[in-house]
Design a protein around this motif. Structure first.
Motif: not given
Length: 100
Positions: A15-18, A26-36, A56-64
């Motif tokens: 996800l991060f590479a895409e 994108i960075y870990d703390s931002l991603f974790e905040e959005w999940q929180k 853990g896996w996320w879909s193409r829709d989650h990537l978008e």
């Protein structure tokens, strides 16, 4: 990327590479905040075996969705979490439950 039930699924690293490949930040703390705060869904869990942990896996829709969040934060310089929360709400209303 991995195919599960005929759909593309991505690990967190993929996800991060895409996202970074599209010129976004994108960075870990931002991603974790959005999940929180429920802006990004938690991953689909898959047990890898004894003592190998859980992946853990996320879909193409989650990537978008993630790219949209990153793009809006970057382009509109949104620092307030409140204004960023409008994005998933708009996505769910426009694209439906499948996106979230």
């Amino acid at each position: 990327m991995k195919l599960i039930d005929g759909m593309e699924w991505y690990s967190k690293e993929e996800l991060f590479a895409e996202v970074r490949g599209r010129g976004l930040v994108i960075y870990d703390s931002l991603f974790e905040e959005w999940q929180k705060y429920g802006m990004m869904p938690v991953s689909r869990r898959e047990v890898r075996g004894r003592k190998k942990g859980v992946s853990g896996w996320w879909s193409r829709d989650h990537l978008e969705l993630l790219c949209t969040l990153c793009r809006i934060k970057q382009e509109q310089k949104l620092s307030s979490l409140v204004s960023q929360c409008n994005v998933p709400v708009w996505v769910w209303m426009y694209w439906g439950r499948a996106m979230g």
